[in-house]
Design a protein around this motif. Structure first.
Motif, short mmCIF file in Angstrom:
data_model
loop_
_atom_site.label_atom_id
_atom_site.label_comp_id
_atom_site.label_asym_id
_atom_site.label_seq_id
_atom_site.Cartn_x
_atom_site.Cartn_y
_atom_site.Cartn_z
N PHE A 14 0.94 -1.11 0.05
CA PHE A 14 -0.05 0.13 -0.04
C PHE A 14 0.81 1.35 0.02
O PHE A 14 0.53 2.40 -0.67
CB PHE A 14 -1.00 0.23 1.27
CG PHE A 14 -1.98 1.09 1.05
CD1 PHE A 14 -3.06 1.16 0.16
CD2 PHE A 14 -1.46 2.13 1.97
CE1 PHE A 14 -3.84 2.37 0.19
CE2 PHE A 14 -2.64 3.39 2.01
CZ PHE A 14 -3.47 3.33 1.03
N ASP A 15 1.91 1.09 0.92
CA ASP A 15 2.93 2.34 0.75
C ASP A 15 3.29 2.76 -0.71
O ASP A 15 3.65 3.86 -1.07
CB ASP A 15 4.01 1.86 1.46
CG ASP A 15 3.74 2.07 3.07
OD1 ASP A 15 2.62 2.74 3.41
OD2 ASP A 15 4.61 1.85 3.95
N PHE A 16 3.75 1.58 -1.35
CA PHE A 16 4.12 1.81 -3.00
C PHE A 16 3.03 2.49 -3.83
O PHE A 16 3.12 3.30 -4.61
CB PHE A 16 4.83 0.53 -3.38
CG PHE A 16 5.91 -0.01 -2.93
CD1 PHE A 16 6.95 1.10 -3.03
CD2 PHE A 16 6.25 -1.00 -2.28
CE1 PHE A 16 8.39 0.79 -2.67
CE2 PHE A 16 7.66 -1.46 -1.97
CZ PHE A 16 8.66 -0.49 -2.13
N VAL A 17 1.81 1.71 -3.81
CA VAL A 17 0.82 1.79 -4.72
C VAL A 17 0.00 3.15 -4.19
O VAL A 17 -0.43 3.83 -5.19
CB VAL A 17 -0.06 0.56 -4.78
CG1 VAL A 17 -1.32 0.71 -5.73
CG2 VAL A 17 0.75 -0.55 -5.21
N LYS A 18 -0.45 3.14 -2.81
CA LYS A 18 -1.20 4.26 -2.38
C LYS A 18 -2.59 4.71 -3.09
O LYS A 18 -2.88 5.69 -3.39
CB LYS A 18 -0.27 5.65 -2.47
CG LYS A 18 1.13 5.67 -1.71
CD LYS A 18 1.56 7.07 -2.13
CE LYS A 18 2.99 7.24 -1.21
NZ LYS A 18 4.08 6.48 -1.88
N LEU A 19 -3.30 3.44 -3.33
CA LEU A 19 -4.54 3.50 -4.25
C LEU A 19 -5.79 2.95 -3.17
O LEU A 19 -5.34 1.74 -2.77
CB LEU A 19 -4.69 2.86 -5.55
CG LEU A 19 -3.62 3.59 -6.39
CD1 LEU A 19 -3.66 2.56 -7.75
CD2 LEU A 19 -4.22 4.87 -7.03
N THR A 20 -6.73 3.66 -2.92
CA THR A 20 -7.67 3.02 -1.91
C THR A 20 -8.82 2.48 -2.69
O THR A 20 -9.50 1.71 -2.10
CB THR A 20 -8.37 4.31 -0.93
OG1 THR A 20 -8.81 5.12 -2.12
CG2 THR A 20 -7.21 4.85 -0.22
#
Ligand SMILES: [Mg+2]
Length: 357
Positions: A141-147
């Motif tokens: 999630f830290d890399f992608v950052k998409l919810t």
């Protein structure tokens, strides 16, 4: 000047020999618990990057060209994929490292480009999209950052739904949301939470053990410890194998699997990326549907479990990302993350056009 696939920065690397490019048969056999057996698998799992001409990888490589007859390019086969998926609910499963981000020397630097992020976000707006990774959910999630996505971290042992919220349940399939289809509902699944203290312990021991090995790095992925050796001189690989073996001897409930230049220590449970795909399809209420087209894109040996599920169910397609020929349960291939991005753009365009009809 040609590009180097797999994010390699080694400008003097020779193309791999035919022997190096051979992959072992799947399913992989249990790893022998001695360093020499591991060393052999470390070499097999870590083929040297091959120089390819991006955009036309087979142009100068007859071996690759022959391989794409067996695993056709998903770009070339796009119309066929679309014809098969017409009117169906498409679900997208994506590996992260080597699929959405280039393979890099430092695992913490496996950054996804803004362009790729936008393409994945766009995909998630049109179809359910999940990222399935060996890394922990938090790290991905830290890399992608998409919810907008589902995240299945630690090889699918830790699953969270859209909105990016986390939580904890000890078990199990009881939390399967069969029939539920609320896109914004967070669904949580942890297949191996009882192993978390053991994984933490092993992480600490491995940190101590490999401290003296130049370039080695240990990463705690919550349900899995990764020992990265991509920056370790090949002459020291036996020491990495030996140190990991020494630690694992005391943990019969943990086992080892091989990724590309990484050893992964995982709980012995019947869970893998293929099971995660089944779980997510079930969560979306699509497990028994004839009207679904799951597409899974990945580059790792651990992705083979998911390719196998899709091949056996005859429902969907596995797409292997690889610039070197290797045996796979995938149906199609893409050469590198930039081709993955092109494929996703095309997929979104198709979905947009379909929505207008
Ligand atoms: Mg990968």
């Amino acid at each position: 000047m040609g590009s180097y696939a797999n994010g390699s920065t080694c400008a003097n690397e020779d193309p791999p020999s035919a022997e190096e490019m051979k992959e072992p048969a799947f399913p992989p056999k249990p790893m022998p618990l001695h360093a020499n057996g591991w060393l052999n698998d470390m070499k097999i799992s870590s083929p040297t990057a091959v120089r390819v001409n991006i955009g036309n990888p087979g142009a100068f490589d007859p071996i690759y060209r022959a391989w794409t007859k067996k695993y056709p390019s998903a770009m070339n086969a796009f119309e066929k994929i679309v014809a098969y998926g017409k009117g169906k609910k498409t679900v997208l499963f994506l590996d992260y490292d080597g699929t959405l981000s280039p393979i890099v020397d430092e695992p913490d630097n496996a950054i996804m480009s803004d362009q790729m992020r936008e393409v994945v976000r766009n995909a998630a707006l049109h179809l359910p999209t999940a990222i399935i990774s060996g890394r922990s959910c938090d790290k991905v999630f830290d890399f992608v950052k998409l919810t907008e996505l589902y995240y299945a971290g630690s090889h699918g042992m830790d699953i969270i739904g859209p909105m990016g919220k986390t939580g904890s349940v000890t078990d199990n399939r009881s939390c399967t949301n069969s029939g539920a289809k609320q896109d914004k509902e967070v669904k949580i699944f942890q297949a191996a939470s009882e192993f978390i203290p053991m994984i933490d312990e092993v992480f600490g021991l491995l940190i101590e053990k490999i401290r003296g090995i130049d370039g080695a790095k240990v990463e705690n992925n919550k349900f899995c410890v990764s020992v990265h050796y991509r920056n370790v001189n090949e002459k020291d690989w036996p020491i990495v194998a030996q140190c990991t073996d020494d630690v694992l001897k005391a943990y019969p409930r943990l086992r080892l699997s091989h990724g590309r230049k990484v050893l992964e220590v995982r709980p012995v449970i019947d869970w893998n990326k293929g099971k995660a795909v089944e779980f997510l399809l079930d969560s979306l209420g699509l497990a028994d549907s004839d009207n679904v087209l799951p597409i899974y894109i990945g580059d790792d040996r651990t992705d083979e479990d998911a390719f196998k599920v899709l091949r056996e169910d005859k429902q969907g397609f596995g797409i292997l990302v690889s610039s070197v020929p290797k045996e796979s349960h995938a149906v199609y291939s893409l050469v590198d993350p930039s081709e993955v991005m092109d494929f996703l753009k095309r997929l979104v365009k198709w979905k947009e056009e379909e929505a207008l009809k």
